[in-house]
Design an enzyme around this catalytic site. Structure first.
Site, PDB file in Angstrom:
ATOM      1  N   LEU A  56       0.865  -1.175   0.000  1.00 51.39           N
ATOM      2  CA  LEU A  56       0.000   0.000   0.000  1.00 51.39           C
ATOM      3  C   LEU A  56       0.904   1.227   0.000  1.00 51.39           C
ATOM      4  O   LEU A  56       1.785   1.348   0.858  1.00 51.39           O
ATOM      5  CB  LEU A  56      -0.906   0.042   1.240  1.00 51.39           C
ATOM      6  CG  LEU A  56      -1.917  -1.079   1.451  1.00 51.39           C
ATOM      7  CD1 LEU A  56      -2.806  -0.743   2.648  1.00 51.39           C
ATOM      8  CD2 LEU A  56      -2.762  -1.292   0.206  1.00 51.39           C
ATOM      9  N   GLU A  57       0.675   2.121  -0.932  1.00 47.93           N
ATOM     10  CA  GLU A  57       1.463   3.344  -1.087  1.00 47.93           C
ATOM     11  C   GLU A  57       1.772   4.038   0.248  1.00 47.93           C
ATOM     12  O   GLU A  57       2.876   4.517   0.494  1.00 47.93           O
ATOM     13  CB  GLU A  57       0.668   4.265  -2.024  1.00 47.93           C
ATOM     14  CG  GLU A  57       0.708   5.733  -1.761  1.00 47.93           C
ATOM     15  CD  GLU A  57      -0.097   6.534  -2.803  1.00 47.93           C
ATOM     16  OE1 GLU A  57      -1.020   5.997  -3.437  1.00 47.93           O
ATOM     17  OE2 GLU A  57       0.236   7.717  -2.965  1.00 47.93           O
ATOM     18  N   ILE A  58       0.800   4.070   1.139  1.00 54.03           N
ATOM     19  CA  ILE A  58       0.908   4.797   2.406  1.00 54.03           C
ATOM     20  C   ILE A  58       2.022   4.258   3.303  1.00 54.03           C
ATOM     21  O   ILE A  58       2.512   4.945   4.201  1.00 54.03           O
ATOM     22  CB  ILE A  58      -0.456   4.729   3.134  1.00 54.03           C
ATOM     23  CG1 ILE A  58      -0.533   5.671   4.317  1.00 54.03           C
ATOM     24  CG2 ILE A  58      -0.797   3.304   3.545  1.00 54.03           C
ATOM     25  CD1 ILE A  58      -1.932   5.770   4.923  1.00 54.03           C
TER      26      ILE A  58
END
Lengths: 259, 301, 259, 301
Positions: A56-58
């Site tokens: 996940l990018e985050i």
């Protein structure tokens, strides 16, 4: 429960999730968003690709949520991760580093070359309406080895020219090398009616399979750009009974994304 | 060392109009809400905001009309909706926002945090994002260049160094040493790129607690100018390990933000109508509501 | 115990540590090495600069060792730190970022302009002998606002031209700006005989004070380059009784560095 | 996923002569000794080694004559002495080592870890270090350039991407997720810049242990090709939280390394004369000595 469900009892989103999962191979690394992409990755992990790595990018790796998150920023999507980091690690030291096999992207609009618009729409009135913009979209489109697009099949979404080229595919039919882009570019478009691929010569969208019960005319009428179609058009396989059970009972029991 | 623990009002008073501010939130996670509210109460003007992925805090400031320029990678309120105020402002003026991507903003912060004035990247090329940047006022921040070693085409970007970076964390000590629970998106580089650094913390802990897990200190105290102790300072966004986002209030927010006519009412009721964050918390349900949102320890929300 | 010790009972290293500590101000950030620099920083922290921040290149902030480390890589120097990170944070996000006030450097050789050699020595035979190289030395010399050198006063160590310019001071008497360097450059040289500074015009080493009991002739004879000397030469203050107590009883009780 | 847990011998067999290897130690801390020994046992040749600060592991390989090129920022064995073998090799040939600084090597790894082929820095300028690099075979790795945005003069350096990066850690799981206790010098970027990544761990733990502190995972498993479980694999260097450096053995090492004539005897006795790291550990004192070196938990050494 029969091994394959009668199609009447199967939702389009379930067919999409199963079709997406089949595109993911064991041991691969995928950047996913919350929603159908994550559902798809979960399904792959619980069937043929147990060691698929989800990013996940985050800054979350291999999330294993027990409650359905409403988005990337929802603490529910941080649950039981094997690594918490951030953009610099996920998007920099993985995606930009070149180790991401698959990236999933949604879209407001796409064109025949897999160019994606997630920034703005032009209304008939000429008024421009803005949306979320790129976020990680342009990064994924520029760098992932294979890009998978998931969107509703509608001729106002699949059209000749996007209102804003947020994330590049095969711009103007050019090769990725000509465009100075590292990633492999568009690979699949999974809609609620069909699965599209991209012709290796023309780099233009081509019909790979029709979902059961969907007519070719319907797809062509819902596609705003000329779609290459083979003589023999295969059917998108229905999800297996086990895939449906996983989707309905384990992955999205509250039907947040499988609607 | 002079005492670093201050009130939000004290700190915000020291932020001049026209400042470049970087807030540390992401969509509906760990937003510097208490800071955004006070910037609105004190009516700071002509702010430049930069952020990898914007969320509620930035939508508030833009909606309140205090932002002149937004440098953003993208943004939303997750399933609760788009950042309506930000999108309206982009619709009103093509020059209002410099649109990038999550990673390109993060790389610009990385350069700023390392003290290098430029950094290369392989994103934004062959996109209309870059065409627009090159055609507008952002042209001075981007250059195309071939790598002198490999000949590969790159985009060079100018470092981003906010005048003030704010970050909302779970724990910090009085010196400003702070530790974050959960993913950190672009926080480390966003904060370390800042010329001034302000930390808002849910819990103020003794330095001994910091020394127990020194590898978790994401911002060392010597970089921090001020420490603000504000429990539930991120409400209605979620702070992992402390409390969940407030779904009801987020829906209420979007019901106001989706139309320009109704947004001022939100600002009036919940921000200008409250003298500080404690009064705001009372207005949105007080101790009872906060207790409902409080995280279950093992799961973190 | 008198407030100032009779000099006979004070070691040169104790005078050096006290002189170095006086150059550190409360609230400043210093990159220190293990040995006299660390002893000096510890002394400053426990006297007039309680909030001095000490950074170790390896990734340790505000170490508070209870046992004397043999070097940066000794776990004893990790003890009770407020932050563990690494080069990228300490040398990149602090030093290269421009927030380091003082850097301490040792040297095999220095010249009148504060250029430092830590790489190699040329023997009379012409044979070249290699040593540790730069490590963080060139980085600190290039970027710290003030550089403090600590070394033994010997005309084979303070000389006209260093055998290898590892870490730049005021190269060729040029300004730091002319040299394209960000840091402020050489500030003090603390030896076992004297404290040197650098002339703001000529940027050449100048004598600031003689340690008690040291004669000017001795210093000039031990300095391999022409040393600017003022008419009135002050004495380096002796450590106070409290400074000596701290050095001998708390900071280096086993006399590892205060030898 | 195919089983990643392997023996040192298995993994080293897959490293071709002439490879560029990055070892994760610093002076006398967390050295990949077990790996260096096996590289010597298998007589790997013409290796290129890169490292920010070299220590015992690298001195061993250079002394054993298996290194063709050393790209280094500096190095020593702390108070136990210099890296004699490395220094002798630099004395024998000016082209043997490319001397940089700690930060410049770290920046080259950072570029490699991010997949950018170059990075600017404000170090090495106006020094003889840079003059030498520009005059020799390293010339193709450095270029001077003015920042297109500020006009400031910079040194551009080529990214470093080792063929294989090794790292010695305190804990890892079977997938390769690993966590380090204590400072990490340039480990994260040195390892993530590697095209192949091999983890040697003191303890092999269930993934559940990793999930307890996901923020401590410095290298995620999907990047890791092989995991080697080798307790005391760093001896005689120290591994924070596990065991202290072995002062007696380090002195013994330096007594051999300080003269070219006596070094082969060390290699013969302790490396070629032992079939694996377990036999080496017996030779240097076995369980009794390891127990003496074992760390006291609170202090970590």
């Amino acid at each position: 429960m029969p091994d394959v469900m009668p199609e009447a009892q199967v939702r389009a989103t379930e067919i999409m999730a199963a079709a997406g999962a089949r595109e993911l191979h064991d041991g691969e690394v995928a950047v996913v968003g919350i929603g159908l992409p994550q559902v798809t990755a979960m399904l792959a992990r619980r069937t043929h690709a147990p060691t698929l790595t989800t990013l996940l990018e985050i800054g979350v790796i291999n999330m294993d949520p027990k409650d359905t998150p409403v988005g990337l920023a929802d603490s529910r999507s941080f649950y039981r991760a094997t690594c918490w980091s951030g953009f610099l690690d996920i998007m920099g030291m993985n995606l930009h580093r070149g180790v991401v096999d698959v990236g999933f992207l949604g879209a407001l609009e796409i064109d025949r070359y897999g160019n994606i618009n997630t920034t703005l729409l032009k209304e008939e009135s000429g008024k421009i309406r803005y949306f979320n913009g790129s976020a990680g979209g342009n990064d994924v489109a520029s760098l992932a080895k294979r890009v998978m697009m998931i969107l509703r099949h509608d001729k106002r979404k699949l059209l000749n020219a996007v209102a804003h080229l947020t994330s590049p595919g095969f711009v103007g039919g050019k090769s990725r090398q000509e465009l100075g882009l590292r990633g492999g570019g568009p690979h699949r478009v999974i809609t609620d009616k069909a699965v599209l691929g991209f012709d290796s010569d023309t780099r233009s969208a081509t019909l790979l399979s029709l979902h059961p019960g969907i007519q070719l005319d319907d797809v062509l009428a819902s596609t705003g750009f000329p779609l290459q179609t083979p003589k023999q058009i295969p059917l998108t396989p229905l999800p297996t009974a086990e895939e449906l059970r996983l989707l309905r009972e384990e992955i999205d029991p509250n039907r947040v994304y499988i609607t | 060392m002079s005492e670093k623990v201050k009130t939000i009002a004290e700190v915000v008073k020291t932020v001049p109009d026209g400042s470049h501010i970087a807030l540390g939130g992401f969509a509906i996670a760990r937003n510097s809400i208490s800071v955004a509210h006070e910037l609105i109460r004190q009516q700071k003007k002509n702010l430049t905001l930069s952020q990898s992925v914007v969320g509620l805090e930035t939508d508030l400031l833009v909606g309140a009309g205090q932002v002149k320029r937004l440098i953003m990678g993208g943004g939303s309120l997750d399933r609760f909706g788009p950042v309506h105020c930000v999108n309206r402002a982009r619709e009103a003026s093509r020059e209002f926002a410099h649109d990038y991507s999550s990673l390109s903003i993060t790389f610009r912060y990385l350069a700023g945090s390392l003290g290098i004035s430029f950094i290369p990247i392989k994103c934004l090329l062959a996109s209309e994002i870059l065409e627009r940047l090159e055609a507008g006022s952002a042209a001075e921040d981007v250059r195309r260049m071939k790598c002198p070693f490999t000949g590969e085409e790159y985009l060079l970007m100018r470092a981003l160094n906010p005048d003030v970076s704010f970050i909302h964390v779970q724990i910090a000590d009085r010196d400003g040493n702070c530790q974050i629970d959960g993913p950190t998106w672009s926080n480390e580089v966003q904060v370390k790129a800042g010329n001034r650094i302000v930390v808002v913390t849910e819990e103020l802990v003794p330095t001994e607690v910091i020394r127990r897990n020194p590898e978790r200190t994401i911002i060392p105290g010597h970089r921090v100018e001020a420490v603000i102790h504000q429990p539930f300072g991120g409400h209605p966004t979620g702070v992992f390990g402390c409390y969940d986002y407030d779904a009801e209030h987020l829906k209420l927010y979007v019901n106001h933000s989706k139309r320009a006519e109704t947004f001022p009412e939100y600002v009036k009721n919940y921000i200008l109508g409250t003298k500080d964050h404690w009064e705001y918390l009372e207005k949105v349900g007080g101790a009872k509501r906060m207790s409902e949102l409080k995280a279950v320890q093992i799961q973190g929300y």
